[in-house]
Write a protein that holds these residues in place. Sequence first.
Motif, mmCIF file in Angstrom:
data_model
loop_
_atom_site.group_PDB
_atom_site.id
_atom_site.type_symbol
_atom_site.label_atom_id
_atom_site.label_comp_id
_atom_site.label_asym_id
_atom_site.label_seq_id
_atom_site.Cartn_x
_atom_site.Cartn_y
_atom_site.Cartn_z
ATOM 1 N N PHE A 1 -85.313 -46.249 -22.137
ATOM 2 C CA PHE A 1 -84.550 -45.436 -23.084
ATOM 3 C C PHE A 1 -83.150 -45.996 -23.279
ATOM 4 O O PHE A 1 -82.650 -46.095 -24.410
ATOM 5 C CB PHE A 1 -84.466 -43.984 -22.590
ATOM 6 C CG PHE A 1 -85.640 -43.136 -22.977
ATOM 7 C CD1 PHE A 1 -85.681 -42.504 -24.214
ATOM 8 C CD2 PHE A 1 -86.708 -42.950 -22.105
ATOM 9 C CE1 PHE A 1 -86.762 -41.711 -24.580
ATOM 10 C CE2 PHE A 1 -87.793 -42.159 -22.457
ATOM 11 C CZ PHE A 1 -87.827 -41.535 -23.696
ATOM 12 N N VAL A 2 -82.494 -46.355 -22.176
ATOM 13 C CA VAL A 2 -81.128 -46.898 -22.262
ATOM 14 C C VAL A 2 -81.107 -48.181 -23.076
ATOM 15 O O VAL A 2 -80.239 -48.383 -23.936
ATOM 16 C CB VAL A 2 -80.563 -47.144 -20.842
ATOM 17 C CG1 VAL A 2 -79.255 -47.937 -20.915
ATOM 18 C CG2 VAL A 2 -80.321 -45.820 -20.122
ATOM 19 N N PHE A 3 -82.075 -49.057 -22.836
ATOM 20 C CA PHE A 3 -82.142 -50.335 -23.550
ATOM 21 C C PHE A 3 -82.358 -50.105 -25.042
ATOM 22 O O PHE A 3 -81.761 -50.784 -25.885
ATOM 23 C CB PHE A 3 -83.277 -51.177 -22.964
ATOM 24 C CG PHE A 3 -83.169 -52.653 -23.262
ATOM 25 C CD1 PHE A 3 -82.158 -53.409 -22.713
ATOM 26 C CD2 PHE A 3 -84.100 -53.278 -24.077
ATOM 27 C CE1 PHE A 3 -82.059 -54.771 -22.979
ATOM 28 C CE2 PHE A 3 -84.015 -54.647 -24.350
ATOM 29 C CZ PHE A 3 -82.986 -55.388 -23.799
ATOM 30 N N ALA A 4 -83.194 -49.129 -25.374
ATOM 31 C CA ALA A 4 -83.478 -48.826 -26.780
ATOM 32 C C ALA A 4 -82.248 -48.245 -27.471
ATOM 33 O O ALA A 4 -81.913 -48.625 -28.599
ATOM 34 C CB ALA A 4 -84.647 -47.853 -26.879
ATOM 35 N N VAL A 5 -81.558 -47.311 -26.802
ATOM 36 C CA VAL A 5 -80.370 -46.695 -27.388
ATOM 37 C C VAL A 5 -79.259 -47.725 -27.552
ATOM 38 O O VAL A 5 -78.556 -47.752 -28.571
ATOM 39 C CB VAL A 5 -79.898 -45.503 -26.527
ATOM 40 C CG1 VAL A 5 -78.546 -44.986 -27.005
ATOM 41 C CG2 VAL A 5 -80.933 -44.381 -26.572
ATOM 42 N N ALA B 1 -89.552 -54.416 -26.999
ATOM 43 C CA ALA B 1 -89.672 -54.494 -25.541
ATOM 44 C C ALA B 1 -89.370 -53.140 -24.907
ATOM 45 O O ALA B 1 -90.055 -52.717 -23.969
ATOM 46 C CB ALA B 1 -88.728 -55.563 -24.999
ATOM 47 N N SER B 2 -88.362 -52.455 -25.418
ATOM 48 C CA SER B 2 -87.993 -51.140 -24.881
ATOM 49 C C SER B 2 -89.128 -50.138 -25.044
ATOM 50 O O SER B 2 -89.490 -49.428 -24.100
ATOM 51 C CB SER B 2 -86.746 -50.601 -25.590
ATOM 52 O OG SER B 2 -85.684 -51.509 -25.534
ATOM 53 N N VAL B 3 -89.675 -50.072 -26.261
ATOM 54 C CA VAL B 3 -90.749 -49.121 -26.547
ATOM 55 C C VAL B 3 -91.971 -49.425 -25.688
ATOM 56 O O VAL B 3 -92.575 -48.522 -25.080
ATOM 57 C CB VAL B 3 -91.115 -49.162 -28.046
ATOM 58 C CG1 VAL B 3 -92.350 -48.314 -28.328
ATOM 59 C CG2 VAL B 3 -89.939 -48.673 -28.887
#
Length: 274
Positions: A193-197, A254-256
């Motif tokens: 989640f952090v990487f996606a945000v 990658a995040s998802v």
Amino acid sequence: MMNGLCKLIPRALVNVTRQNQNTIKRCYAAPIKRFYKQTSVLYNDGKYEVTLDQRKLKTPKGAPFTVKSEPLAIAVATEFDNQKEHIERAKMHLSALCFTAIDNPNNHTKIDMVNYLLNYIPTDTILFQYDNEKDLHELQRNEWDPLINWFNERYGTQLEKTMGITPPTVSAEDKMKISKYLLSHSEDVLYGFVFAVDTLKSIILAFAAIDQRVAVDKAVTLARLEEEYQLKFWGRVEWAHDLSQLELQARLAASVLYVHLNRSEYFKKEKTII
């Protein structure tokens, strides 16, 4: 002497040294050569490991690489297998996420990560809209507003956009609801989640991509909506803007994938003998 100095500091990003007064010599970090021929995945003591030839993969801190999800281990092994003559670590986003979760270099707790995500809400990209440019405002309203409405309905919140530079007000109740949802996930999932945000600069868009409300490429386009709008007037530098778009898509994908493959349905189920 300068050549020797450069060899002594192969990992420095850039060292600038002078020979005489008219010559500048720069020493760049040498790329890591691929040192293995094949990769594989092993199951050991309830977790999956990746091997490079006969050597077990380790994190930057030297910890054994282990994950609970077999598809995730296969995906990481595939990233390593797809490297050519040199290992391009900057493009190995799944591996980087796994390494960060295992090493936890900043000693983040679950609460730390949840608070980090909550603090993003008042600065969420799509909550800041502008009505001083009619066409842009229309575009934002058509593309962003449906996702704000979806988020509020999906998570029971009442987030509202702002039409100026003043951050939107986020109620304590809304923060509690989002916090409760995030805390229902494991620490490993929260890293995704952090990487996606961080990639999208938007918690709403990140949640929408992870929930598969929007496709990865669409989410990136929406995060860059104002930039894309301006490019229609000022022109696009294809090699620069297209590379930026593709890099963001790779990071978000990658995040998802990391979030979904770290959920329990992808873990190996142990058989119980009665």
